[in-house]
Every structure is written in C-alpha cells, then in structure tokens.
Motif scaffolding. Structure first.
Motif, short mmCIF file in Angstrom:
data_model
loop_
_atom_site.label_atom_id
_atom_site.label_comp_id
_atom_site.label_asym_id
_atom_site.label_seq_id
_atom_site.Cartn_x
_atom_site.Cartn_y
_atom_site.Cartn_z
N MET A 140 0.84 -1.20 0.00
CA MET A 140 0.00 0.00 0.00
C MET A 140 0.88 1.24 0.00
SD MET A 140 -2.91 1.13 2.77
CE MET A 140 -3.77 2.68 2.61
N ALA A 141 0.59 2.18 -0.90
CA ALA A 141 1.43 3.37 -1.04
C ALA A 141 1.23 4.33 0.13
CB ALA A 141 1.11 4.08 -2.35
N LEU A 142 2.32 5.07 0.44
CA LEU A 142 2.26 6.11 1.46
C LEU A 142 2.13 7.47 0.79
CD1 LEU A 142 5.19 5.04 3.83
CD2 LEU A 142 2.74 4.73 4.25
N CYS A 143 1.36 8.36 1.38
CA CYS A 143 1.28 9.74 0.90
C CYS A 143 2.14 10.59 1.83
CB CYS A 143 -0.15 10.24 0.88
SG CYS A 143 -0.29 11.93 0.24
N THR B 172 5.46 22.99 0.03
CA THR B 172 5.27 21.57 0.30
C THR B 172 5.04 20.78 -0.99
OG1 THR B 172 4.30 22.07 2.46
CG2 THR B 172 3.85 19.89 1.55
N ILE B 173 5.64 19.61 -1.03
CA ILE B 173 5.44 18.66 -2.15
C ILE B 173 4.84 17.39 -1.56
CG2 ILE B 173 6.57 17.27 -3.92
CD1 ILE B 173 8.74 19.41 -4.09
N SER B 174 3.75 16.90 -2.14
CA SER B 174 3.13 15.65 -1.70
C SER B 174 3.36 14.58 -2.74
CB SER B 174 1.63 15.85 -1.47
OG SER B 174 1.41 16.76 -0.41
N LEU B 175 3.77 13.40 -2.29
CA LEU B 175 4.09 12.30 -3.20
C LEU B 175 3.52 10.99 -2.69
CD1 LEU B 175 7.89 13.00 -3.92
CD2 LEU B 175 6.02 13.27 -5.55
N GLN B 176 3.10 10.14 -3.64
CA GLN B 176 2.74 8.76 -3.33
C GLN B 176 3.99 7.92 -3.49
OE1 GLN B 176 -0.27 7.43 -2.47
NE2 GLN B 176 -1.46 9.33 -2.56
N VAL B 177 4.39 7.21 -2.43
CA VAL B 177 5.64 6.45 -2.48
C VAL B 177 5.42 5.02 -1.98
CG1 VAL B 177 7.11 8.48 -2.19
CG2 VAL B 177 6.29 7.27 -0.18
N ASP B 178 6.27 4.13 -2.45
CA ASP B 178 6.25 2.75 -2.01
C ASP B 178 7.00 2.65 -0.69
OD1 ASP B 178 6.71 0.03 -1.57
OD2 ASP B 178 6.86 -0.42 -3.70
N PRO B 179 6.39 2.16 0.38
CA PRO B 179 7.07 2.08 1.68
C PRO B 179 8.31 1.21 1.68
CG PRO B 179 4.99 0.86 1.72
CD PRO B 179 5.01 1.64 0.45
N GLU B 180 8.43 0.32 0.67
CA GLU B 180 9.62 -0.54 0.58
C GLU B 180 10.79 0.17 -0.08
OE1 GLU B 180 9.99 -3.49 1.92
OE2 GLU B 180 7.95 -3.44 2.72
N LEU C 256 13.28 8.41 -2.51
CA LEU C 256 12.37 9.52 -2.27
C LEU C 256 13.07 10.85 -2.54
CD1 LEU C 256 9.80 10.88 -1.27
CD2 LEU C 256 10.60 10.54 1.08
N MET C 257 14.32 10.98 -2.14
CA MET C 257 15.07 12.21 -2.38
C MET C 257 15.23 12.48 -3.87
SD MET C 257 17.95 11.90 0.64
CE MET C 257 18.97 13.22 -0.03
N ARG C 258 15.45 11.42 -4.65
CA ARG C 258 15.58 11.59 -6.11
C ARG C 258 14.27 12.09 -6.71
NH1 ARG C 258 18.91 6.91 -5.90
NH2 ARG C 258 17.20 5.53 -6.48
N LEU C 259 13.14 11.53 -6.25
CA LEU C 259 11.84 11.98 -6.75
C LEU C 259 11.61 13.45 -6.40
CD1 LEU C 259 9.60 8.91 -5.84
CD2 LEU C 259 10.33 9.62 -8.12
N LEU C 260 11.99 13.84 -5.20
CA LEU C 260 11.81 15.22 -4.77
C LEU C 260 12.68 16.17 -5.57
CD1 LEU C 260 11.73 14.60 -0.92
CD2 LEU C 260 9.82 15.47 -2.31
#
Length: 470
Positions: free
Chosen positions: A1-4, A14-22, A28-32
């Motif tokens: 289940m993805a994390l927001c 603020t930036i909001s992202l859907q990310v894989d908890p694994e 996450l830093m690269r996506l940001l």
C-alpha cells in the motif's frame, strides 16, 4: 500500500508524493529533486536526519511529513591532512594531530573554512576560533580580540581572512600567503567582497576600489595591470589568478599567466560581460549576447563554448581548464580543454536524461543524473572513466571520485594517491552501511551507520583505516 508523504522545504513550500514504503529514503530524495530542481542534502523528521539507505517504512516510523534541506555536501579541498564532517549537530575533524584534528566534536559552528593544514570556524556568537598548524593559520591569537561579529571566512593555502559585519577585514597565518595585511590595513574598511587564490587575497570595497596583498605570483600584486582598479562590480578568483568585472562590463585580470592572469589575447572580446566562471586554471566570461569567452591554461585542442544566455545557467563547475554547466532544463553543456570536457560518448544518453549535480576533479567531471545514474568524462587518470547506477551521493578530491550507492556501499575510482583506490583491508568496511562520504584534497572519509569512520587516500597525508565511533 502506497504512502502519501508531504515534504516541505525551509521556505514552507510543500510537495506531496505517493511512495512505495519498501523504497529507500534515497529514492524519495531523487523523486523530490525532480520536482524541486535544487540538490537535496537530506530529509529530516521529528526523529532526526533520515538515513538514505533505509527503507521508508522503517525510517519514517509512521510519520508522513518531513523537511528537505537543500545544498551541496560540505567539502574542504584545501585541507590535505584532515577532513571535517557534521555529526549529530556538531563538527568532527579527523586526521593528523597538529594539522587540524580535534579530540572532541565542536558545537555551535555556523561556518568552517580550511587552509592546507589548519581550520577556522565562526561560532554562533560571531566569534572565531582557529586550530591546526600555526604556520598555516591555526593560531589567531594576534587578532583574537578583534574577531567579533564575524560574518564570513576566506582562506588561501596558508592564511585566513575574516570579514566583520561592519566591513572590517582581519587576517592571520602565513605572511607570504596573505596572513600579513598590515601594509594595506588602512584600506581594509568598508569591505563588501573577499576572494582568494592559493596565495593571495583581494577585497572589493563599497566604493568599487580593489585592494590586494599576498604572493605576487598568484595575484597579490596588481601593479602589472598598469591600471587602478576602480568602479569594480565583482571579483573572481581561481587557484592562481584574479579577474575584476567593472561596471562598464570590461574585465581586468592579474596573477599567474598560466591560470588566466593574462587575458590580452582575448581582451578585445571581453566586452559587455555579465558574469565570470572559474576553473582551477582558467576563466570563462559570459557576455550579454550569450557568447562565452574562455582563457587561461588552454593547451592543445580546445572545445569551443556554446552560446548561452546567463539566465539559462543553473550551475557551472570547473575542472583544471574545462567547464561544464547544468542548464535550467536539466541539460548539460561543456567547453574548454578538450581532454577534460569531451563528453561526446554521452551525448545520446544525456539528451534524454536530467542532470542533477556536477562534480569535478582537477581534470575530469562526474555527472549525477536524476534517476541515480552516474557518468564520467575527462582524463581517465583523474576519474574520467566510470558509470554506476543507484548513486545517492558523490564526493571528489583533486584526482578521484567516490560514490555512495543506495545499498550503503562505496565505490572509488581515479588517481590511486588521491583516493581512487581503496586498500584491500578496507574494502569490506565499504561494502554496506555507509551513510555519507566526505573529501579532503587527497583523501576520502566514509561515515558508517555505527558512527565509525573509514579513511583512505594519499598515504603521506592520510592514515588509512577504520576509526572507532567518533
């Protein structure tokens, strides 16, 4: 289940992202960075700094908000014997005793500067402390009483200069390298900009006048220009030469001819200049028409500079006499010494990739792409050959690169005596659980998750090995 996950920068955006908890914190830093453009130094939650190799579900621990800190990783290239790194909100300095190493961590430090064998730091109260070799600026007792409300530090190879909030400049350290400024002390008031070569300082006053002192061969004597430096808008310095940009867009240079102190061959082209960029032994001036004029230690084949508008440049990095620039759209261009900046073998890949960061040794470049890929070009003996994936951080000495991978391992390449070769007995310690890599002039230091340090590089200046938790 993805994390927001909601991540804010220090200005509150603020930036909001859907990310894989694994996924890892590094992913996450690269996506940001794709969304925020500027490089990210780290992510912080109420639990502290998140380790880049950790899984998000473990690192966040149920929290769904974080703050990103922008900026490039600390480097202290001028130091040969020691390296300074931030640990637990304080500065730790490891290396050779008497050359800058500290037994305890130093807290309340807001700015750190290094010569070849000493350090100086501004504390939160505006006072300055110095340590290391006294001959290289490690003793500031002669001016200590005046070192109050200091807002900036600058250094040559052997001396420091401190600028106070009211524009007074104070120096100490090796006299030949600019530590003795008594002959010009009356002119070191109302200073608004300070630059330094390896052996000389130059100051621009609020009136637009320029004051210089230190080693004449590296810019400490301006008399050879035959001009009085007035109406100067901005100063620039590389390892051995200086350039002054005047209000009318013209340029005056002095210092080592090899480093670009003699610009007579291109003087007629140096008109309507908006900005100057520096490599170790070369300068590049950007004109108002977008043309770039380069001069300095350009021997052999030279790659011509493209026409670039200044507002399109996000960052310029110089090697010895080569330049590479990241443009606002994430693309990259290079120019200067051909053997240092030839990236023709990467053009196809770079045309479809976004460049995140650039790093340079004294003869090669390293490109960190937005997806975590790493590509190198330039002189192979100075780190110009290499390609890696899943890279989260890069550090550079004068002749080698080291890359931290998302799995916590470190890979190094380049000149053997500048950290490009890891001793066999240290390889295992760099295979996992590394959280950060820091560089000095000729060595690397890796920080492990247990607090221990792994050091390797030039054997004359560096004690290679594992240091217990600091």
């Amino acid at each position: 289940m993805a994390l927001c996950v909601s991540v804010a920068n220090l200005s509150g955006e603020t930036i909001s992202l859907q990310v894989d908890p694994e996924h890892s914190v590094a992913e996450l830093m690269r996506l940001l960075e794709l969304r925020s453009v500027a490089p990210i130094l780290g992510l912080v939650t109420s639990k502290g700094l998140l380790q880049q190799h950790a899984r998000l579900k473990d690192a966040l621990g149920g929290e769904l908000t974080a703050t990103m800190v922008h900026g490039r990783r600390d480097q202290c290239y001028k130091q040969r014997h020691c390296v300074a790194l931030r640990l637990g909100g304080a500065v730790a300095v490891v290396g050779r005793k008497g050359r800058g190493a500290l037994r305890e961590r130093l807290s309340e430090v807001v700015h750190l500067q290094a010569t070849r064998e000493a350090f100086a730091a501004i504390r939160t109260n505006g006072e300055v402390m110095a340590w290391g070799s006294p001959d290289a600026g490690g003793d500031c007792s002669a001016v200590a009483a005046q070192l109050v409300e200091v807002c900036a530090l600058h250094s040559t190879d052997g001396a420091f200069a401190a600028l106070t909030r009211w524009g007074k400049l104070l120096t100490w350290g090796c006299a030949w390298h600019g530590g003795d400024s008594r002959e010009v002390s009356e002119d070191l008031e109302l200073c608004c900009q300070v630059v330094a070569t390896r052996g000389a300082f130059a100051v621009r006053r609020t009136s637009g006048e320029v004051v210089v002192w230190g080693d004449p061969s590296t810019g400490g004597d301006v008399r050879a220009t035959g001009e009085r430096l007035v109406r100067v808008r901005k100063l620039f310095a590389n390892a051995g030469a200086l350039a002054a940009l005047r209000e009318d867009g013209s340029i005056v240079t002095w210092g080592s001819h090899e480093n670009g102190g003699d610009s007579r061959q291109v003087q007629s082209q140096l008109v309507d200049v908006l900005e100057i960029h520096c490599a170790q032994k070369a300068f590049a001036a950007v004109r108002s028409d977008g043309r770039i004029v380069t001069w300095g230690a350009l021997s052999g084949p030279v790659k011509q500079a493209p026409e670039i508008q200044l507002q399109n440049i996000r960052e310029v990095v110089g090697s010895n006499a080569g330049f590479a620039a990241i443009l606002q759209d994430g693309s990259m261009v290079t120019w200067g010494q051909q053997d240092e900046c030839d990236c023709s073998h990467l053009l196809e890949e770079l045309s479809t990739s976004t460049v995140r960061e650039l790093y340079a040794t004294s003869g090669a470049f390293c490109v960190l792409l937005a997806h975590g890929g790493l590509r190198c070009f330039g002189r192979s003996d100075l780190g110009g050959e290499g390609a890696l994936e899943e890279v989260v951080q890069v550090a550079a000495t004068l002749g080698a690169f080291a890359a931290l991978r998302s799995n916590g391992s470190v890979t190094a390449w380049g000149h053997r005596l500048m950290g490009g070769e890891v001793p066999s007995h240290l390889e295992r310690a760099l295979q996992s659980e590394v959280t950060q890599v820091i560089s000095s002039e000729v060595a690397f230091t890796a920080v492990r998750s247990d607090g221990s340090l792994v050091r390797w590089g030039h054997p004359h200046y560096t004690r290679c090995g594992v240091i217990a938790a600091f």
